[in-house]
Design an enzyme around this catalytic site. Structure first.
Site, short mmCIF file in Angstrom:
data_model
loop_
_atom_site.label_atom_id
_atom_site.label_comp_id
_atom_site.label_asym_id
_atom_site.label_seq_id
_atom_site.Cartn_x
_atom_site.Cartn_y
_atom_site.Cartn_z
NE ARG A 165 5.93 -23.55 -36.24
CZ ARG A 165 5.54 -24.21 -37.31
NH1 ARG A 165 4.38 -24.78 -37.34
NH2 ARG A 165 6.32 -24.27 -38.37
CB CYS A 173 1.82 -26.12 -43.34
SG CYS A 173 1.37 -27.12 -41.91
CB CYS A 207 -10.55 -27.36 -29.61
SG CYS A 207 -10.59 -26.47 -31.20
CB CYS A 214 -14.80 -28.91 -35.00
SG CYS A 214 -13.90 -30.45 -35.27
CB CYS A 272 -10.29 -31.36 -29.01
SG CYS A 272 -10.24 -32.42 -30.48
CB CYS A 330 3.84 -30.23 -38.86
SG CYS A 330 3.62 -29.02 -37.54
CB CYS A 384 0.12 -23.17 -41.31
SG CYS A 384 1.90 -23.30 -41.14
N1 SAM Z 1 -9.08 -29.95 -36.74
C1 SAM Z 1 -7.75 -30.27 -37.01
C2 SAM Z 1 -7.14 -31.20 -35.99
O1 SAM Z 1 -7.56 -31.21 -34.85
O2 SAM Z 1 -6.21 -31.92 -36.37
C3 SAM Z 1 -6.86 -29.08 -37.20
C4 SAM Z 1 -6.92 -27.86 -36.32
S1 SAM Z 1 -6.53 -28.06 -34.61
C5 SAM Z 1 -7.10 -26.53 -33.96
C6 SAM Z 1 -4.76 -28.08 -34.51
C7 SAM Z 1 -4.11 -28.18 -33.15
O3 SAM Z 1 -4.19 -26.94 -32.47
C8 SAM Z 1 -4.67 -29.17 -32.17
O4 SAM Z 1 -4.25 -30.46 -32.40
C9 SAM Z 1 -4.10 -28.66 -30.84
O5 SAM Z 1 -2.86 -29.29 -30.57
C10 SAM Z 1 -3.91 -27.17 -31.09
N2 SAM Z 1 -4.83 -26.37 -30.28
C11 SAM Z 1 -6.16 -26.25 -30.46
N3 SAM Z 1 -6.71 -25.46 -29.51
C12 SAM Z 1 -5.71 -25.09 -28.69
C13 SAM Z 1 -5.64 -24.29 -27.51
N4 SAM Z 1 -6.73 -23.75 -26.97
N5 SAM Z 1 -4.43 -24.12 -26.94
C14 SAM Z 1 -3.32 -24.68 -27.46
N6 SAM Z 1 -3.33 -25.44 -28.57
C15 SAM Z 1 -4.50 -25.66 -29.18
FE1 SF4 Z 2 -11.99 -29.97 -34.13
FE2 SF4 Z 2 -10.62 -28.38 -32.56
FE3 SF4 Z 2 -10.44 -30.99 -32.23
FE4 SF4 Z 2 -9.34 -29.86 -34.42
S1 SF4 Z 2 -8.72 -29.55 -32.31
S2 SF4 Z 2 -10.60 -31.71 -34.33
S3 SF4 Z 2 -10.81 -28.18 -34.75
S4 SF4 Z 2 -12.29 -29.75 -31.94
#
Ligand code: SAM
Ligand code: SF4
Ligand code: DTB
Length: 327
Positions: A272, A140, A72, A65, A69, A200, A109
Protein backbone atom coordinates in the site's frame (compact mmCIF):
# COMPACT_ATOMS: atom_id res chain seq x y z
CA UNK A 1 26.07 -8.37 -5.47
CA UNK A 2 26.24 -7.62 -9.20
CA UNK A 3 23.15 -6.91 -11.31
CA UNK A 4 23.61 -10.34 -12.89
CA UNK A 5 23.77 -12.02 -9.49
CA UNK A 6 20.53 -10.31 -8.37
CA UNK A 7 18.94 -11.35 -11.65
CA UNK A 8 19.95 -14.96 -11.00
CA UNK A 9 18.73 -14.75 -7.38
CA UNK A 10 15.28 -13.59 -8.54
CA UNK A 11 14.95 -15.84 -11.57
CA UNK A 12 13.88 -18.85 -9.55
CA UNK A 13 11.58 -17.15 -7.03
CA UNK A 14 8.52 -19.36 -6.80
CA UNK A 15 6.97 -18.98 -3.38
CA UNK A 16 7.21 -16.51 -0.49
CA UNK A 17 10.35 -16.91 1.62
CA UNK A 18 12.47 -15.10 4.22
CA UNK A 19 15.01 -12.52 3.04
CA UNK A 20 18.42 -11.69 4.48
CA UNK A 21 19.57 -8.13 4.87
CA UNK A 22 22.29 -8.75 2.34
CA UNK A 23 19.74 -9.78 -0.26
CA UNK A 24 17.52 -6.78 0.45
CA UNK A 25 20.58 -4.49 0.37
CA UNK A 26 21.42 -5.87 -3.06
CA UNK A 27 17.96 -4.83 -4.26
CA UNK A 28 18.32 -1.30 -2.89
CA UNK A 29 21.74 -1.03 -4.54
CA UNK A 30 20.46 -1.92 -8.02
CA UNK A 31 20.43 0.79 -10.67
CA UNK A 32 16.90 2.26 -10.66
CA UNK A 33 15.88 0.80 -14.07
CA UNK A 34 16.99 -2.70 -13.01
CA UNK A 35 15.09 -2.45 -9.72
CA UNK A 36 11.94 -1.26 -11.47
CA UNK A 37 12.20 -4.06 -14.03
CA UNK A 38 12.51 -6.70 -11.30
CA UNK A 39 9.62 -5.20 -9.30
CA UNK A 40 7.36 -5.14 -12.35
CA UNK A 41 8.28 -8.69 -13.31
CA UNK A 42 7.34 -9.94 -9.84
CA UNK A 43 4.21 -7.78 -9.69
CA UNK A 44 2.85 -9.13 -12.98
CA UNK A 45 3.45 -12.70 -11.88
CA UNK A 46 0.85 -12.33 -9.12
CA UNK A 47 -1.33 -9.30 -9.91
CA UNK A 48 -3.01 -7.37 -12.68
CA UNK A 49 -0.76 -4.26 -12.82
CA UNK A 50 -3.75 -2.05 -13.67
CA UNK A 51 -5.75 -2.91 -10.54
CA UNK A 52 -5.42 -0.97 -7.30
CA UNK A 53 -7.24 -1.90 -4.11
CA UNK A 54 -8.95 1.05 -2.42
CA UNK A 55 -9.45 1.33 1.33
CA UNK A 56 -11.02 4.10 3.38
CA UNK A 57 -9.73 5.16 6.76
CA UNK A 58 -11.63 6.56 9.73
CA UNK A 59 -10.24 7.69 13.06
CA UNK A 60 -12.76 6.26 15.54
CA UNK A 61 -10.83 7.54 18.57
CA UNK A 62 -8.56 10.50 17.99
CA UNK A 63 -5.65 11.99 19.96
CA UNK A 64 -4.55 11.88 23.58
CA UNK A 65 -2.47 8.73 23.04
CA UNK A 66 -0.08 7.80 25.90
CA UNK A 67 2.60 6.52 23.47
CA UNK A 68 5.41 8.83 22.35
CA UNK A 69 5.82 7.87 18.66
CA UNK A 70 7.88 10.79 17.32
CA UNK A 71 6.03 10.95 14.00
CA UNK A 72 2.53 10.95 15.39
CA UNK A 73 0.27 13.99 15.78
CA UNK A 74 -1.98 12.00 18.14
CA UNK A 75 0.57 11.44 20.88
CA UNK A 76 -0.21 13.27 24.15
CA UNK A 77 3.56 13.84 24.46
CA UNK A 78 3.56 16.35 21.59
CA UNK A 79 1.81 19.68 21.28
CA UNK A 80 -0.08 19.49 18.02
CA UNK A 81 -3.43 20.85 16.89
CA UNK A 82 -5.08 17.45 17.28
CA UNK A 83 -7.62 17.51 20.11
CA UNK A 84 -8.27 14.34 22.09
CA UNK A 85 -11.73 12.88 21.49
CA UNK A 86 -13.83 9.95 22.72
CA UNK A 87 -14.62 6.74 20.91
CA UNK A 88 -17.12 7.50 18.13
CA UNK A 89 -20.68 6.22 18.35
CA UNK A 90 -21.65 3.13 16.33
CA UNK A 91 -24.18 4.92 14.09
CA UNK A 92 -21.66 7.62 13.13
CA UNK A 93 -19.08 4.98 12.23
CA UNK A 94 -21.57 3.04 10.13
CA UNK A 95 -22.69 6.21 8.34
CA UNK A 96 -19.03 6.80 7.37
CA UNK A 97 -18.69 3.16 6.25
CA UNK A 98 -21.80 3.48 4.07
CA UNK A 99 -20.38 6.63 2.46
CA UNK A 100 -17.06 4.84 1.87
CA UNK A 101 -18.85 2.00 0.14
CA UNK A 102 -20.78 4.42 -2.06
CA UNK A 103 -17.46 6.10 -2.88
CA UNK A 104 -16.08 2.78 -4.20
CA UNK A 105 -14.02 1.50 -1.25
CA UNK A 106 -13.82 -2.24 -0.74
CA UNK A 107 -12.28 -2.10 2.73
CA UNK A 108 -13.07 0.10 5.72
CA UNK A 109 -10.23 0.67 8.20
CA UNK A 110 -10.83 2.05 11.68
CA UNK A 111 -7.96 3.52 13.71
CA UNK A 112 -7.85 4.31 17.42
CA UNK A 113 -5.15 6.30 19.22
CA UNK A 114 -4.65 3.73 21.96
CA UNK A 115 -1.56 2.06 23.40
CA UNK A 116 -3.80 -1.02 23.61
CA UNK A 117 -7.59 -1.37 23.86
CA UNK A 118 -9.37 -1.99 27.15
CA UNK A 119 -11.71 -4.96 27.07
CA UNK A 120 -14.78 -2.71 27.31
CA UNK A 121 -13.50 -0.64 24.36
CA UNK A 122 -13.30 -3.84 22.43
CA UNK A 123 -17.04 -4.49 23.00
CA UNK A 124 -17.79 -1.34 20.99
CA UNK A 125 -15.16 -2.01 18.33
CA UNK A 126 -16.56 -5.54 17.82
CA UNK A 127 -20.02 -4.04 17.18
CA UNK A 128 -18.45 -1.68 14.63
CA UNK A 129 -16.71 -4.57 12.87
CA UNK A 130 -19.94 -6.58 12.67
CA UNK A 131 -21.76 -3.50 11.30
CA UNK A 132 -19.11 -2.83 8.66
CA UNK A 133 -19.19 -6.48 7.56
CA UNK A 134 -23.00 -6.37 7.31
CA UNK A 135 -22.60 -3.56 4.76
CA UNK A 136 -20.58 -5.91 2.57
CA UNK A 137 -17.23 -4.24 3.23
CA UNK A 138 -14.00 -5.85 4.37
CA UNK A 139 -13.03 -4.67 7.84
CA UNK A 140 -9.68 -3.56 9.24
CA UNK A 141 -8.78 -2.04 12.60
CA UNK A 142 -5.63 -0.61 14.15
CA UNK A 143 -5.94 -0.30 17.91
CA UNK A 144 -2.36 -0.63 19.21
CA UNK A 145 -1.09 -3.71 21.05
CA UNK A 146 -3.51 -6.61 21.53
CA UNK A 147 -3.29 -9.77 23.61
CA UNK A 148 -4.06 -13.24 22.24
CA UNK A 149 -7.59 -13.34 23.76
CA UNK A 150 -8.33 -9.85 22.41
CA UNK A 151 -7.24 -10.92 18.93
CA UNK A 152 -9.54 -13.93 19.22
CA UNK A 153 -12.48 -11.65 20.12
CA UNK A 154 -11.78 -9.50 17.07
CA UNK A 155 -11.67 -12.57 14.85
CA UNK A 156 -14.99 -13.78 16.29
CA UNK A 157 -16.52 -10.38 15.47
CA UNK A 158 -15.60 -10.99 11.82
CA UNK A 159 -12.45 -8.88 11.53
CA UNK A 160 -10.60 -9.37 8.23
CA UNK A 161 -7.36 -7.35 8.78
CA UNK A 162 -5.42 -5.95 11.74
CA UNK A 163 -2.93 -3.14 11.05
CA UNK A 164 0.10 -2.93 13.29
CA UNK A 165 3.32 -1.53 11.84
CA UNK A 166 6.94 -2.29 12.64
CA UNK A 167 7.59 1.30 11.49
CA UNK A 168 11.38 0.98 10.94
CA UNK A 169 14.43 -1.22 11.55
CA UNK A 170 15.00 -2.71 15.03
CA UNK A 171 18.11 -0.49 15.44
CA UNK A 172 16.43 2.81 14.60
CA UNK A 173 13.20 2.04 16.43
CA UNK A 174 14.46 3.38 19.79
CA UNK A 175 15.02 6.82 18.22
CA UNK A 176 11.34 6.98 17.30
CA UNK A 177 9.39 5.31 20.12
CA UNK A 178 10.44 4.76 23.73
CA UNK A 179 7.14 3.71 25.34
CA UNK A 180 7.06 0.22 23.79
CA UNK A 181 9.69 -1.95 22.21
CA UNK A 182 10.09 -3.76 18.90
CA UNK A 183 9.39 -7.11 20.54
CA UNK A 184 6.00 -5.81 21.80
CA UNK A 185 5.10 -5.14 18.19
CA UNK A 186 6.24 -8.59 17.07
CA UNK A 187 4.19 -10.15 19.89
CA UNK A 188 1.02 -8.35 18.77
CA UNK A 189 1.65 -9.51 15.20
CA UNK A 190 1.93 -13.10 16.47
CA UNK A 191 -1.35 -12.79 18.38
CA UNK A 192 -3.13 -11.45 15.31
CA UNK A 193 -1.66 -14.12 13.04
CA UNK A 194 -2.47 -16.93 15.49
CA UNK A 195 -6.09 -15.74 15.72
CA UNK A 196 -6.42 -16.24 11.96
CA UNK A 197 -6.76 -12.54 11.10
CA UNK A 198 -4.96 -11.18 8.03
CA UNK A 199 -1.94 -9.08 8.98
CA UNK A 200 -1.40 -5.55 7.67
CA UNK A 201 2.10 -4.49 8.65
CA UNK A 202 4.55 -2.00 7.20
CA UNK A 203 6.46 1.10 8.15
CA UNK A 204 7.39 4.72 7.57
CA UNK A 205 10.17 6.27 5.53
CA UNK A 206 11.43 9.83 5.71
CA UNK A 207 11.97 9.91 9.50
CA UNK A 208 15.69 10.67 9.15
CA UNK A 209 16.56 6.97 9.01
CA UNK A 210 19.46 5.63 6.93
CA UNK A 211 18.99 3.43 3.87
CA UNK A 212 20.20 0.57 6.07
CA UNK A 213 17.11 1.13 8.27
CA UNK A 214 14.80 0.90 5.28
CA UNK A 215 16.65 -2.29 4.34
CA UNK A 216 16.27 -3.57 7.93
CA UNK A 217 12.52 -2.82 7.91
CA UNK A 218 11.92 -4.67 4.63
CA UNK A 219 14.12 -7.62 5.65
CA UNK A 220 12.26 -7.92 8.98
CA UNK A 221 8.84 -7.77 7.32
CA UNK A 222 9.87 -10.28 4.68
CA UNK A 223 11.23 -12.63 7.36
CA UNK A 224 8.11 -12.77 9.53
CA UNK A 225 6.93 -16.39 9.83
CA UNK A 226 4.25 -15.57 7.23
CA UNK A 227 4.43 -12.46 5.03
CA UNK A 228 1.86 -9.81 5.97
CA UNK A 229 -1.04 -9.93 3.52
CA UNK A 230 -0.89 -6.15 3.33
CA UNK A 231 2.22 -3.95 3.59
CA UNK A 232 1.61 -0.21 4.03
CA UNK A 233 4.60 1.94 3.17
CA UNK A 234 4.11 5.43 4.62
CA UNK A 235 6.03 8.57 3.66
CA UNK A 236 6.27 10.63 6.84
CA UNK A 237 3.64 13.37 7.00
CA UNK A 238 5.47 16.06 8.94
CA UNK A 239 3.10 17.58 11.48
CA UNK A 240 3.95 20.78 13.36
CA UNK A 241 4.57 20.07 17.03
CA UNK A 242 5.87 16.51 16.52
CA UNK A 243 9.60 15.92 17.11
CA UNK A 244 10.02 14.86 13.47
CA UNK A 245 8.64 18.10 12.01
CA UNK A 246 11.47 19.74 10.05
CA UNK A 247 13.25 16.45 9.25
CA UNK A 248 15.14 16.66 5.95
CA UNK A 249 12.86 15.36 3.19
CA UNK A 250 13.83 11.93 1.90
CA UNK A 251 14.77 11.64 -1.78
CA UNK A 252 11.50 10.48 -3.40
CA UNK A 253 13.39 7.82 -5.39
CA UNK A 254 14.39 6.21 -2.07
CA UNK A 255 10.70 5.90 -1.25
CA UNK A 256 10.03 4.31 -4.65
CA UNK A 257 12.94 1.92 -4.04
CA UNK A 258 11.38 0.93 -0.70
CA UNK A 259 8.07 0.14 -2.46
CA UNK A 260 9.92 -1.91 -5.09
CA UNK A 261 11.84 -3.84 -2.43
CA UNK A 262 8.58 -4.60 -0.60
CA UNK A 263 7.02 -5.81 -3.84
CA UNK A 264 9.94 -8.08 -4.76
CA UNK A 265 10.45 -9.58 -1.31
CA UNK A 266 6.73 -10.06 -0.51
CA UNK A 267 5.46 -11.02 -3.97
CA UNK A 268 1.93 -12.02 -3.03
CA UNK A 269 1.26 -9.21 -0.56
CA UNK A 270 -0.72 -6.09 -1.28
CA UNK A 271 1.74 -3.18 -1.07
CA UNK A 272 0.00 0.00 0.00
CA UNK A 273 1.12 3.44 -1.06
CA UNK A 274 -0.05 4.79 2.26
CA UNK A 275 0.42 8.13 4.08
CA UNK A 276 2.19 10.99 2.29
CA UNK A 277 0.37 11.02 -1.06
CA UNK A 278 -0.91 14.56 -0.48
CA UNK A 279 2.64 15.86 -0.83
CA UNK A 280 3.59 13.59 -3.75
CA UNK A 281 3.31 14.60 -7.38
CA UNK A 282 1.08 12.49 -9.62
CA UNK A 283 4.26 11.42 -11.40
CA UNK A 284 5.78 10.10 -8.18
CA UNK A 285 2.61 8.18 -7.38
CA UNK A 286 2.70 6.69 -10.88
CA UNK A 287 6.29 5.55 -10.23
CA UNK A 288 5.08 3.89 -7.01
CA UNK A 289 2.41 1.98 -8.95
CA UNK A 290 5.06 0.97 -11.50
CA UNK A 291 7.24 -0.21 -8.59
CA UNK A 292 4.46 -2.56 -7.49
CA UNK A 293 2.24 -0.59 -5.14
CA UNK A 294 -1.32 -1.85 -5.63
CA UNK A 295 -3.34 -0.35 -2.82
CA UNK A 296 -4.16 3.15 -1.53
CA UNK A 297 -6.25 4.96 1.05
CA UNK A 298 -8.94 7.08 -0.60
CA UNK A 299 -10.75 10.03 0.93
CA UNK A 300 -9.91 13.59 2.01
CA UNK A 301 -8.41 12.53 5.29
CA UNK A 302 -6.15 9.77 6.61
CA UNK A 303 -6.56 9.66 10.40
CA UNK A 304 -5.88 13.32 11.19
CA UNK A 305 -3.91 14.58 8.17
CA UNK A 306 -4.92 15.42 4.60
CA UNK A 307 -5.09 12.91 1.74
CA UNK A 308 -5.83 13.66 -1.94
CA UNK A 309 -9.59 13.88 -2.52
CA UNK A 310 -11.61 11.18 -4.27
CA UNK A 311 -12.06 13.38 -7.37
CA UNK A 312 -8.30 13.83 -7.74
CA UNK A 313 -7.67 10.10 -7.38
CA UNK A 314 -10.39 9.29 -9.87
CA UNK A 315 -8.68 11.62 -12.35
CA UNK A 316 -5.28 10.04 -11.69
CA UNK A 317 -6.67 6.52 -12.16
CA UNK A 318 -8.25 7.62 -15.44
CA UNK A 319 -5.05 9.22 -16.71
CA UNK A 320 -3.06 6.07 -15.86
CA UNK A 321 -5.70 3.54 -16.93
CA UNK A 322 -5.91 2.11 -13.43
CA UNK A 323 -9.08 0.55 -12.02
CA UNK A 324 -10.26 -0.10 -8.47
CA UNK A 325 -9.81 -3.75 -7.51
CA UNK A 326 -13.15 -5.48 -6.89
CA UNK A 327 -13.64 -6.71 -3.30
N1 SAM B 1 -2.33 3.57 17.78
C1 SAM B 1 -2.24 2.50 16.88
C2 SAM B 1 -0.83 2.06 16.61
O1 SAM B 1 0.09 2.85 16.72
O2 SAM B 1 -0.65 0.89 16.28
C3 SAM B 1 -2.95 2.74 15.58
C4 SAM B 1 -2.87 4.04 14.82
S1 SAM B 1 -1.30 4.56 14.23
C5 SAM B 1 -1.64 6.23 13.80
C6 SAM B 1 -1.02 3.65 12.74
C7 SAM B 1 0.24 3.92 11.94
O3 SAM B 1 0.13 5.15 11.25
C8 SAM B 1 1.53 4.04 12.70
O4 SAM B 1 2.08 2.83 13.04
C9 SAM B 1 2.43 4.75 11.68
O5 SAM B 1 3.12 3.80 10.89
C10 SAM B 1 1.43 5.53 10.82
N2 SAM B 1 1.59 6.98 11.03
C11 SAM B 1 1.23 7.68 12.12
N3 SAM B 1 1.54 8.99 11.98
C12 SAM B 1 2.13 9.12 10.77
C13 SAM B 1 2.69 10.22 10.05
N4 SAM B 1 2.74 11.44 10.59
N5 SAM B 1 3.21 9.98 8.83
C14 SAM B 1 3.19 8.74 8.30
N6 SAM B 1 2.68 7.67 8.93
C15 SAM B 1 2.16 7.84 10.15
FE1 SF4 C 1 -0.44 6.43 19.66
FE2 SF4 C 1 0.15 7.57 17.37
FE3 SF4 C 1 1.86 5.87 18.46
FE4 SF4 C 1 -0.47 4.94 17.45
S1 SF4 C 1 1.20 5.88 16.31
S2 SF4 C 1 0.48 4.40 19.41
S3 SF4 C 1 -1.80 6.70 17.91
S4 SF4 C 1 1.23 7.84 19.32
C1 DTB D 1 -0.82 2.96 8.09
O1 DTB D 1 0.24 2.31 7.92
N1 DTB D 1 -1.02 4.22 7.70
C2 DTB D 1 -2.33 4.68 8.08
C3 DTB D 1 -2.96 3.40 8.66
N2 DTB D 1 -1.89 2.47 8.67
C4 DTB D 1 -3.71 3.43 9.91
C5 DTB D 1 -2.29 5.83 9.00
C6 DTB D 1 -1.55 7.00 8.49
C7 DTB D 1 -1.67 8.11 9.47
C8 DTB D 1 -1.03 9.37 8.99
C9 DTB D 1 -1.10 10.45 9.99
C10 DTB D 1 -2.48 10.91 10.35
O2 DTB D 1 -3.33 11.13 9.45
O3 DTB D 1 -2.75 11.10 11.54
Amino acid sequence: MSVGAVDAMLANEASPRAWTREEVRALFNLPFPELMFQAQTVHRRHFDPCEVQVSTLLSIKTGGCPEDCAYCPQSAHHETEVAAGKLMALDEVLAAARAAKEGGASRFCMGAAWRSPKDRDLDHVCEMIAGVKALGLESCVTLGMVTAPQAKRLKDAGLDYYNHNLDTSPEFYGEIVTTRCYQDRLDTLDHVRDAGINVCCGGITGMGEAREDRIGLIATLASLPVHPESVPINFLVQVAGTPLAGTERLDPFEFVRTIAAARITMPRSMVRLSAGREEMSDEMQALCFLAGANSIFAGDKLLTTANPGVAHDRGLFQRLGLVAMPA
